[in-house]
Design an enzyme around this catalytic site. Structure first.
Site, PDB file in Angstrom:
ATOM      1  N   GLY A  83       0.792  -1.219   0.000  1.00  0.00           N
ATOM      2  CA  GLY A  83       0.000   0.000   0.000  1.00  0.00           C
ATOM      3  C   GLY A  83       0.825   1.271   0.000  1.00  0.00           C
ATOM      4  NE  ARG A 173       4.967  -8.881   1.871  1.00  0.00           N
ATOM      5  CZ  ARG A 173       5.342  -7.721   2.407  1.00  0.00           C
ATOM      6  NH1 ARG A 173       4.832  -7.304   3.540  1.00  0.00           N
ATOM      7  NH2 ARG A 173       6.213  -6.950   1.818  1.00  0.00           N
ATOM      8  CG  ASP A 244      -0.106  -8.625   6.179  1.00  0.00           C
ATOM      9  OD1 ASP A 244      -0.826  -9.173   7.034  1.00  0.00           O
ATOM     10  OD2 ASP A 244       0.197  -7.419   6.221  1.00  0.00           O
TER      11      ASP A 244
END
Length: 493
Positions: A83, A173, A244
């Site tokens: 993000g 990840r 995550d």
């Protein structure tokens, strides 16, 4: 920098191409010479500053944000992604390639209505902790630089934007595998593609077949256990162990409300959003296993459940093995060896049990006597283990409890032949300087209020040599003042 673009070229559909937005009036706040060497850079320069602040294009860069999902505080979020981080590609260094990412480079398709920026305080903290952990030999991503600006951004109040230039051997990840398991609705094609890419890039000694997949997951379990054992040994709380935020390589990354322990507290919570203590310091080993189970679940189309369970069952033993290895070194306890010492496996297991209890009882004493974790271990290394007196005893309130523990410790130790060598070895593994939150906060305030990054640079240099005495920096090793004890941070910090 020279880039290659293996992820970008081989994994179409695993990212979105997006270009960073420049920050105004960019200036170096911090630079890591050690990290720079990993990708063959020398000194920072004006053109590099313009490239890493997104004011100029970096030659050979692709610019993309990865898509993934993850379990956040135990609940599954089906679509997350980068993000506020934009990856340039893999920079080729003397000993391999490192992803170069601009954290705070602006909005991406995964910003969820956010501005994609990092505020200066969070960028500085990530820069400092990445390099501090590396100096402590903890598996971690790295930070090449932190770049300040005069670009205003809003959080609780107006702040200024900054960029952390992060280096990572991989940004893959656990959440990547979760995303492609759930989003492909039973089609294992992309999941297999991702596993094959991960093995070929980062586990080249393994094959991309059924046997290789099983061994790969064993190694993921092991590297995760090693990372968390290091966290526990140095007193590091990550603060937000969502899936995550878990590297497939077992490297620490995605720093938010992290903290090193000041006063030892098993239940210490460093994240003000963690109301139930899910990610408290003492919960980290268990959360590591929980996250691995989430990963195992989405690998079932590729790896048989029995093989996944067998690998998961090695986690606890590996974690204890690595933690004991580190703590025995800190306390000067000999490492048992079956062949050298003639120990049977049963005898070694019993000694491991005894040593784990000995370490555990010491941490109980540190907590009940409200002692500083790092300073206590550093002071412990200055004692004469052949003497009946310990310098650590002077800081105890529960003298009887400590005397009982110290007698058990000396019984386990036996006589030390050369005390000077023993003390020197303890200094080499028990740091004098750690990144205490209040020190980072002081450096941040100096930048915010005075535009002065000298405290940041000083702190970075001290933390790059955490085991050295550095007598002129003695104040930075002290316990925090009352206002700086156990600071709790937000995710934006």
């Amino acid at each position: 920098m020279q880039f290659k673009q293996d992820y970008f070229e081989q994994l179409e559909g695993f990212y979105s191409q997006v270009y960073p937005l420049p920050i105004s009036n960019p200036h170096w706040l911090g630079w890591s010479e050690d990290a720079a060497q990993l990708i063959g850079l020398q000194q920072p320069n004006d053109e590099l500053l313009m490239q890493l602040s997104a004011n100029h294009a970096a030659p050979g860069a692709s610019y993309y944000a990865q898509v993934y999902s993850g379990h956040q505080f135990g609940g599954y979020t089906p679509r997350l992604g980068d993000g506020r981080s934009i990856i340039l590609g893999e920079a080729i260094g003397p000993n391999g390639a490192w992803d170069v990412a601009l954290k705070g480079g602006g909005p991406t398709p995964y910003s969820r209505q956010g501005d994609g920026r990092a505020v200066m305080r969070s960028a500085v903290r990530e820069f400092l902790v990445s390099e501090a952990l590396a100096a402590l030999n903890v598996p971690t991503s790295r930070a090449l630089a932190v770049i300040g600006s005069d670009l205003p951004v809003w959080r609780e109040s107006q702040e200024t934007a900054a960029i952390t230039v992060r280096l990572a051997k991989s940004h893959i990840r656990f959440g990547h595998f979760e995303y492609f398991f759930h989003s492909e609705k039973g089609d294992a094609g992309k999941l297999t593609q991702l596993i094959n890419f991960t093995i070929e890039q980062h586990y080249p000694h393994l094959s991309t077949d059924a046997a290789g997949y099983i061994q790969w997951f064993y190694e993921v379990v092991k590297s995760t256990a090693i990372m968390i054992a290091h966290w526990q040994s140095v007193g590091f709380a990550h603060g937000v162990m969502n899936t995550d935020n878990m590297s497939i390589l077992g490297d620490t990354f995605d720093f938010g409300p992290f903290s090193f322990l000041d006063t030892f507290k098993e239940g210490f919570i460093c994240n003000h959003s963690d109301h139930e203590g899910r990610y408290a310091f003492g919960q980290q080993p268990g959360v590591g296993l929980w996250n691995l189970k989430c990963l195992a679940q989405v690998l079932t189309p590729i790896i048989e459940s029995d093989d996944l369970i067998a690998a998961l069952n090695t986690y606890q033993d590996e974690l204890v093995k690595q933690y004991l290895l580190l703590m025995r070194a800190k306390l000067g306890l000999s490492q048992p060896n079956i062949n050298a010492n003639g120990l049977s496996e049963a005898a070694q297991a019993e000694l491991n049990k005894q040593d784990l209890h000995l370490v555990g009882q010491l941490t109980v004493l540190l907590e009940s006597n409200q002692l500083d974790y790092s300073n206590s271990l550093r002071n412990f290394g200055q004692l004469d283990p052949n003497s009946s007196h310990s310098v650590l005893r002077d800081s105890m309130v529960d003298l009887a409890g400590f005397d009982t523990w110290y007698q058990a410790y000396q019984d386990r130790m036996g006589k030390v032949a050369d005390v000077n060598v023993w003390q020197s070895e303890r200094k080499s593994v028990n740091p004098k300087y750690i990144l205490r939150n209040y020190l980072a906060q002081e450096a941040i305030i100096d930048i915010e209020e005075n535009g002065d990054n000298s405290k940041l640079l000083q702190l970075q240099q001290v933390l790059s040599r955490p085991y050295d005495e550095q007598p002129e920096m003695e104040d930075l090793a002290k316990r925090p003042p009352d206002w700086g004890q156990g600071l709790i941070m937000s995710c934006s910090s």
